[in-house]
Enzyme design. Structure first.
Site, PDB file in Angstrom:
ATOM      1  N   CYS A 112       0.836  -1.341   0.074  1.00 51.02           N
ATOM      2  CA  CYS A 112      -0.233   0.053  -0.053  1.00 51.02           C
ATOM      3  C   CYS A 112       0.905   1.264   0.143  1.00 51.02           C
ATOM      4  O   CYS A 112       0.320   2.253  -0.276  1.00 51.02           O
ATOM      5  CB  CYS A 112      -1.034   0.095   1.286  1.00 51.02           C
ATOM      6  SG  CYS A 112      -2.271  -1.363   1.215  1.00 51.02           S
ATOM      7  N   HIS A 251      -3.339   7.228   2.740  1.00 48.38           N
ATOM      8  CA  HIS A 251      -3.473   6.066   2.352  1.00 48.38           C
ATOM      9  C   HIS A 251      -4.998   5.594   2.875  1.00 48.38           C
ATOM     10  O   HIS A 251      -5.366   5.968   4.171  1.00 48.38           O
ATOM     11  CB  HIS A 251      -2.528   4.820   2.808  1.00 48.38           C
ATOM     12  CG  HIS A 251      -3.108   3.493   2.184  1.00 48.38           C
ATOM     13  ND1 HIS A 251      -3.443   3.254   1.112  1.00 48.38           N
ATOM     14  CD2 HIS A 251      -3.080   2.047   2.953  1.00 48.38           C
ATOM     15  CE1 HIS A 251      -4.060   1.978   1.283  1.00 48.38           C
ATOM     16  NE2 HIS A 251      -3.632   1.238   2.358  1.00 48.38           N
ATOM     17  N   ASN A 281     -10.125   0.115   0.418  1.00 56.24           N
ATOM     18  CA  ASN A 281      -8.658   0.092   0.514  1.00 56.24           C
ATOM     19  C   ASN A 281      -8.056  -0.243  -1.060  1.00 56.24           C
ATOM     20  O   ASN A 281      -8.511  -1.486  -1.225  1.00 56.24           O
ATOM     21  CB  ASN A 281      -8.260  -0.813   1.529  1.00 56.24           C
ATOM     22  CG  ASN A 281      -6.682  -0.731   1.529  1.00 56.24           C
ATOM     23  OD1 ASN A 281      -5.880  -0.436   0.581  1.00 56.24           O
ATOM     24  ND2 ASN A 281      -5.966  -1.366   2.615  1.00 56.24           N
TER      25      ASN A 281
HETATM   26  N1  COA Z   1     -18.456  -8.428  10.238  1.00 55.24           N
HETATM   27  C1  COA Z   1     -18.798  -8.677  11.655  1.00 55.24           C
HETATM   28  N2  COA Z   1     -17.993  -9.063  12.481  1.00 55.24           N
HETATM   29  C2  COA Z   1     -16.575  -9.234  12.224  1.00 55.24           C
HETATM   30  C3  COA Z   1     -16.034  -9.013  10.822  1.00 55.24           C
HETATM   31  C4  COA Z   1     -16.834  -8.560   9.986  1.00 55.24           C
HETATM   32  N3  COA Z   1     -16.801  -8.178   8.733  1.00 55.24           N
HETATM   33  N4  COA Z   1     -14.787  -9.134  10.876  1.00 55.24           N
HETATM   34  C5  COA Z   1     -14.372  -9.505  12.054  1.00 55.24           C
HETATM   35  N5  COA Z   1     -15.528  -9.549  13.094  1.00 55.24           N
HETATM   36  C6  COA Z   1     -15.585  -9.727  14.355  1.00 55.24           C
HETATM   37  C7  COA Z   1     -14.446 -10.538  15.016  1.00 55.24           C
HETATM   38  O1  COA Z   1     -14.681 -11.808  14.610  1.00 55.24           O
HETATM   39  C8  COA Z   1     -14.267 -10.132  16.212  1.00 55.24           C
HETATM   40  O2  COA Z   1     -15.460 -11.138  16.976  1.00 55.24           O
HETATM   41  P1  COA Z   1     -15.210 -11.662  18.446  1.00 55.24           P
HETATM   42  O3  COA Z   1     -15.131 -10.579  19.302  1.00 55.24           O
HETATM   43  O4  COA Z   1     -16.359 -12.579  18.517  1.00 55.24           O
HETATM   44  O5  COA Z   1     -13.851 -12.437  18.238  1.00 55.24           O
HETATM   45  C9  COA Z   1     -15.174  -8.875  16.432  1.00 55.24           C
HETATM   46  O6  COA Z   1     -15.464  -8.233  14.987  1.00 55.24           O
HETATM   47  C10 COA Z   1     -14.001  -7.641  16.557  1.00 55.24           C
HETATM   48  O7  COA Z   1     -12.918  -7.926  15.864  1.00 55.24           O
HETATM   49  P2  COA Z   1     -11.756  -6.900  15.748  1.00 55.24           P
HETATM   50  O8  COA Z   1     -10.721  -7.880  14.639  1.00 55.24           O
HETATM   51  O9  COA Z   1     -11.231  -6.545  16.968  1.00 55.24           O
HETATM   52  O10 COA Z   1     -12.018  -5.991  14.997  1.00 55.24           O
HETATM   53  P3  COA Z   1     -11.759  -4.455  14.721  1.00 55.24           P
HETATM   54  O11 COA Z   1     -12.403  -3.449  15.309  1.00 55.24           O
HETATM   55  O12 COA Z   1     -10.241  -4.117  15.035  1.00 55.24           O
HETATM   56  O13 COA Z   1     -11.757  -4.246  13.048  1.00 55.24           O
HETATM   57  C11 COA Z   1     -10.417  -4.587  11.032  1.00 55.24           C
HETATM   58  C12 COA Z   1     -11.186  -5.155  12.303  1.00 55.24           C
HETATM   59  C13 COA Z   1     -10.027  -5.481  10.272  1.00 55.24           C
HETATM   60  C14 COA Z   1     -11.454  -3.598  10.353  1.00 55.24           C
HETATM   61  C15 COA Z   1      -9.358  -3.607  11.860  1.00 55.24           C
HETATM   62  O14 COA Z   1      -8.597  -4.411  12.694  1.00 55.24           O
HETATM   63  C16 COA Z   1      -8.408  -2.973  10.791  1.00 55.24           C
HETATM   64  O15 COA Z   1      -9.023  -2.148  10.002  1.00 55.24           O
HETATM   65  N6  COA Z   1      -7.370  -3.265  10.872  1.00 55.24           N
HETATM   66  C17 COA Z   1      -6.325  -2.728   9.773  1.00 55.24           C
HETATM   67  C18 COA Z   1      -6.612  -3.235   8.370  1.00 55.24           C
HETATM   68  C19 COA Z   1      -5.947  -2.558   7.349  1.00 55.24           C
HETATM   69  O16 COA Z   1      -6.041  -1.425   7.126  1.00 55.24           O
HETATM   70  N7  COA Z   1      -5.222  -3.305   6.559  1.00 55.24           N
HETATM   71  C20 COA Z   1      -4.441  -2.625   5.476  1.00 55.24           C
HETATM   72  C21 COA Z   1      -3.426  -1.756   5.975  1.00 55.24           C
HETATM   73  S1  COA Z   1      -2.647  -1.160   4.541  1.00 55.24           S
END
Ligand code: COA
Length: 325
Positions: A112, A251, A281
């Site tokens: 990215c 980004h 993204n």
């Molecule tokens: N829909 C519903 N629930 C979801 C889900 C979805 N699409 N994806 C994950 N969950 C659930 C998880 O399983 C978890 O459940 P649990 O508590 O029963 O285990 C809960 O939601 C919380 O998950 P968590 O990973 O803590 O959520 P979060 O608030 O951190 O959001 C992301 C997850 C992926 C959105 C976040 O971590 C993120 O944006 N990370 C960076 C990703 C990124 O930008 N990557 C590219 C960088 S260039």
């Protein structure tokens, strides 16, 4: 003498996929996606389209916008997390598609942060006098390396392309840049199989290891940290303060990453470009597409100081500070 962007173009597939359509594929809800990421929809390319197709369209528009012809381009740098193939370089395929027959062509792999790495590399070729017009392309068809059974990742990504032409400029241009990497975090965001470490085989396909795998929480923390640090570093490097910065174009990964970093910087959110609600993204394409939109919407005026900041797999990060002319 400075290098600067003299032309820009972007190209997005027509097909819009709203969050509600993902509700039918994985266990998720529109509300969850909007609240946790800010994303509402993304563009998805048709099955016969690869990254170079989108990149070539954006490239043609950027060259036209620069009032140049394809044969005026002497170097093409393509950055893609979803290249057409392992080799040849996507840049070579784009070169052929746009008929830029005088251009050297190679790819940069910085995920990215690829567009920022490409822009900084292009700048060096211009400043050294080695090149006159360098085309930098960020192009992605991430939908083809996304695991549509994994709700943790499939909600995040989209397809698109953006391109710029970098040349010598009399006024404005790129005033400062920084790049960084921390390979100890390589495993946090990767496509594990398909390379020489884990070549494609029946097992790797069965285990869906040719798709994006991510430790979302760790990547989130990393992103907020390097976003803030990169902005502070680049402003210092240019002997400026944050008050001098008119616009930040980050980004577009997650609106919560942007919110958290901007809050730490105490920078006004009105001066930060966010378009991930529409596109998700798009990895290397996110920044050039957002820059093009900001220009088209009149958000950037002559003399404005604009900072581009990228972060992503590698782990990598980078920023460019430029004055718009
Ligand atoms: N829909 C519903 N629930 C979801 C889900 C979805 N699409 N994806 C994950 N969950 C659930 C998880 O399983 C978890 O459940 P649990 O508590 O029963 O285990 C809960 O939601 C919380 O998950 P968590 O990973 O803590 O959520 P979060 O608030 O951190 O959001 C992301 C997850 C992926 C959105 C976040 O971590 C993120 O944006 N990370 C960076 C990703 C990124 O930008 N990557 C590219 C960088 S260039």
């Amino acid at each position: 003498m400075r290098a600067g962007i003299i032309g820009i173009g972007s190209f997005l597939p027509e097909k819009v996929v709203h969050n509600t359509e993902l509700e039918k594929i994985v266990e998720t809800t529109n509300e969850w996606i909007v609240e946790r990421t800010g994303i509402q929809s993304r563009r998805i390319a048709e099955a016969n389209i690869s990254s170079s197709d989108l990149g070539a369209e954006a490239a043609r528009l950027a060259i036209e916008n620069a009032n140049l012809k394809p044969e005026d381009i002497d170097m093409i740098i393509s950055a893609s997390s979803s290249p057409d193939c392992t080799f040849p370089a996507t840049a070579c395929i784009i070169q052929d598609k746009i008929n830029a027959k005088n251009a050297a062509a190679f790819d940069i792999q910085a995920a990215c942060t690829g567009f920022v790495y490409g822009l900084v590399t292009a700048t060096q070729y211009i400043l050294s006098g080695e090149c006159k017009n360098v085309l930098v392309v960020g192009c992605e068809v991430l939908s083809k390396i996304t695991d549509w059974q994994d709700r943790n990742t499939c909600i995040l990504f989209g397809d698109g392309a953006g391109a710029v032409v970098v040349s010598n400029v009399q006024q404005g241009g790129i005033a400062a840049s920084i790049l960084g990497a921390d390979g100890s975090g390589a495993g946090l965001l990767e496509v594990p199989a398909g390379g020489t470490r884990e070549p494609a085989n029946l097992e790797s396909v069965k285990n869906r290891r040719h798709y994006i795998k991510m430790n979302g929480n760790e990547v989130f923390k990393f992103a907020v940290k390097v976003f803030e640090e990169s902005i502070r570093k680049i402003v210092n490097k240019a002997n400026l303060t944050l008050d001098h910065i008119d616009l930040i174009i980050p980004h577009q990964a997650n609106v919560r990453i942007i919110d958290a970093a901007v809050k730490r910087l105490k920078f006004p959110m009105e001066r930060v470009v966010v378009n991930l609600d529409k596109y998700g993204n798009m990895s290397s394409a996110s920044i050039p597409v957002a820059l093009h939109e900001a220009i088209s919407m009149g958000k950037i005026k002559r003399g404005d100081k604009v900072v581009l900041v990228g972060f992503g797999a590698g782990l990598t990060w980078g920023a460019v500070l430029m004055e718009w002319a």
